[in-house]
Design a protein around this motif. Structure first.
Motif, PDB file in Angstrom:
ATOM      1  N   LEU A 188       0.808  -1.283   0.118  1.00 15.64           N
ATOM      2  CA  LEU A 188      -0.105  -0.033   0.191  1.00 15.64           C
ATOM      3  C   LEU A 188       0.937   1.252  -0.150  1.00 15.64           C
ATOM      4  CD1 LEU A 188      -2.529  -1.300   2.828  1.00 15.64           C
ATOM      5  CD2 LEU A 188      -2.766  -1.107   0.450  1.00 15.64           C
ATOM      6  N   THR A 189       0.372   2.222  -0.612  1.00 20.31           N
ATOM      7  CA  THR A 189       1.243   3.373  -0.997  1.00 20.31           C
ATOM      8  C   THR A 189       0.233   4.512  -0.364  1.00 20.31           C
ATOM      9  OG1 THR A 189       0.616   3.945  -3.132  1.00 20.31           O
ATOM     10  CG2 THR A 189       2.978   2.579  -2.518  1.00 20.31           C
ATOM     11  N   SER A 190       1.049   5.642   0.200  1.00 18.55           N
ATOM     12  CA  SER A 190       0.311   7.009   0.475  1.00 18.55           C
ATOM     13  C   SER A 190       1.071   8.112   0.354  1.00 18.55           C
ATOM     14  CB  SER A 190      -0.076   6.740   2.056  1.00 18.55           C
ATOM     15  OG  SER A 190      -0.749   7.969   2.460  1.00 18.55           O
ATOM     16  N   LEU A 191       0.467   9.224   0.195  1.00 18.98           N
ATOM     17  CA  LEU A 191       1.442  10.596  -0.060  1.00 18.98           C
ATOM     18  C   LEU A 191       0.963  11.230   1.300  1.00 18.98           C
ATOM     19  CD1 LEU A 191       0.400  11.870  -3.494  1.00 18.98           C
ATOM     20  CD2 LEU A 191       2.456  10.764  -2.920  1.00 18.98           C
ATOM     21  N   ASP A 192       0.261  10.864   2.270  1.00 20.91           N
ATOM     22  CA  ASP A 192       0.231  11.905   3.365  1.00 20.91           C
ATOM     23  C   ASP A 192      -0.211  10.808   4.823  1.00 20.91           C
ATOM     24  OD1 ASP A 192      -2.370  10.725   3.064  1.00 20.91           O
ATOM     25  OD2 ASP A 192      -3.551  12.489   2.624  1.00 20.91           O
ATOM     26  N   GLY A 193      -0.086   9.478   4.657  1.00 19.08           N
ATOM     27  CA  GLY A 193      -0.098   8.585   5.685  1.00 19.08           C
ATOM     28  C   GLY A 193      -1.759   8.405   6.111  1.00 19.08           C
ATOM     29  N   VAL A 194      -2.765   8.958   5.591  1.00 17.07           N
ATOM     30  CA  VAL A 194      -4.156   8.826   5.749  1.00 17.07           C
ATOM     31  C   VAL A 194      -4.779   7.926   4.404  1.00 17.07           C
ATOM     32  CG1 VAL A 194      -6.376  10.130   5.860  1.00 17.07           C
ATOM     33  CG2 VAL A 194      -3.956  11.213   6.879  1.00 17.07           C
ATOM     34  N   GLU A 195      -4.751   8.359   3.322  1.00 15.45           N
ATOM     35  CA  GLU A 195      -5.195   7.750   2.269  1.00 15.45           C
ATOM     36  C   GLU A 195      -4.337   6.897   1.511  1.00 15.45           C
ATOM     37  OE1 GLU A 195      -8.320   8.402   1.497  1.00 15.45           O
ATOM     38  OE2 GLU A 195      -8.812   9.818   2.832  1.00 15.45           O
ATOM     39  N   TRP A 196      -4.714   5.615   1.604  1.00 11.44           N
ATOM     40  CA  TRP A 196      -3.888   4.531   1.037  1.00 11.44           C
ATOM     41  C   TRP A 196      -4.557   3.700  -0.406  1.00 11.44           C
ATOM     42  CZ3 TRP A 196       0.967   3.431   3.299  1.00 11.44           C
ATOM     43  CH2 TRP A 196       1.284   4.260   4.484  1.00 11.44           C
ATOM     44  N   SER A 197      -3.325   3.497  -1.169  1.00 11.78           N
ATOM     45  CA  SER A 197      -3.840   3.008  -2.163  1.00 11.78           C
ATOM     46  C   SER A 197      -2.882   1.631  -2.483  1.00 11.78           C
ATOM     47  CB  SER A 197      -3.569   3.647  -3.481  1.00 11.78           C
ATOM     48  OG  SER A 197      -4.132   5.020  -3.600  1.00 11.78           O
ATOM     49  N   PRO A 198      -3.818   0.320  -2.737  1.00 14.13           N
ATOM     50  CA  PRO A 198      -2.871  -0.721  -2.906  1.00 14.13           C
ATOM     51  C   PRO A 198      -2.194  -0.843  -4.418  1.00 14.13           C
ATOM     52  CG  PRO A 198      -5.383  -0.980  -3.649  1.00 14.13           C
ATOM     53  CD  PRO A 198      -5.364   0.504  -3.033  1.00 14.13           C
TER      54      PRO A 198
END
Length: 222
Positions: free
Chosen positions: A16-26
């Motif tokens: 999972l990756t995230s730019l802000d630590g809140v919204e995550w994308s698989p």
């Protein structure tokens, strides 16, 4: 990073990756089960069971040639090199995350090195060794100035150590002080933290609560 069970009962890697630590994308990484990840020299390096992969952006991943059947638990970056720790006292180092060299950790083959950190010019790896006579786990802490040459600094306590972090000039290790019955079954476990400023002298502090501590990190003061 983690893993999930596939329909065919094999283990598949979860990224999972995230730019802000809140919204995550698989991410469809295509990797097998993963246990740990770090970043250094412009690349992410992830590791799992006998498997290492690298990525420049966290999305596109490339397997690294890695010749070992060991289960890998921890990874750290420092002083221009990566260090991976794993089962059976295994340690591997790399300058680029692609080519890896096996190192002699100086601990027995029944030791599981579950975490590693770098700070103050020192690598510290922690874990536990199973004592077959006592039928319990005893703690292990080893240190290295370069990731290649290791010295046992702390061992023999009835503790199972899970992870280590460095910050503010101090290493902090977390784990459990296990209490076993005559058959070697864990009856209870008290969470503990160990601290050291040099990796050699360690102090143990019991942590309140009925907890199983698995990970620790450090955030600098803002």
């Amino acid at each position: 990073m983690g893993d999930a069970v596939n329909p065919d009962l094999t283990s598949g890697g979860v990224v999972l990756t995230s730019l802000d630590g809140v919204e995550w994308s698989p991410v469809a990484s295509g990797l097998p089960g993963l246990a740990t990840v770090t970043y250094g020299k412009g690349v992410f390096v992830a590791a799992g069971t006998a498997f290492v992969a690298t990525s420049a952006d966290g999305i596109a991943w490339a397997p690294s040639p890695f010749d070992s059947p060991r289960r890998l638990f921890g990874i750290a970056y420092g002083d221009d090199r990566f260090v991976i720790t794993g089962g059976h006292g295994s340690i591997f180092t790399s300058s680029d995350g692609v080519e890896w060299t096996s190192r002699n950790s100086g601990v027995s083959g029944v030791t599981f090195l579950r975490g590693v950190a770098h700070g103050g010019g020192l690598f510290v790896a922690v874990g536990d060794e199973y004592d077959t006579a006592a039928k319990s786990s005893v703690s292990t802490i080893i240190t290295s100035p370069n990731g290649a040459d290791w010295t046992v600094q702390h061992s023999g306590e009835s503790q199972s150590l899970s992870d280590v972090a460095y910050g503010g000039g101090t290493f902090v290790v977390i784990g459990q002080n296990e209490r076993t019955d005559e058959n070697g079954n864990v009856g209870s476990a008290v969470p503990v933290a160990l601290t050291s400023r040099d990796g050699t002298e360690w102090e143990t502090v019991e942590v309140a609560g009925d907890l199983w501590l698995r990970g620790v990190t450090y955030r600098p003061a803002t």
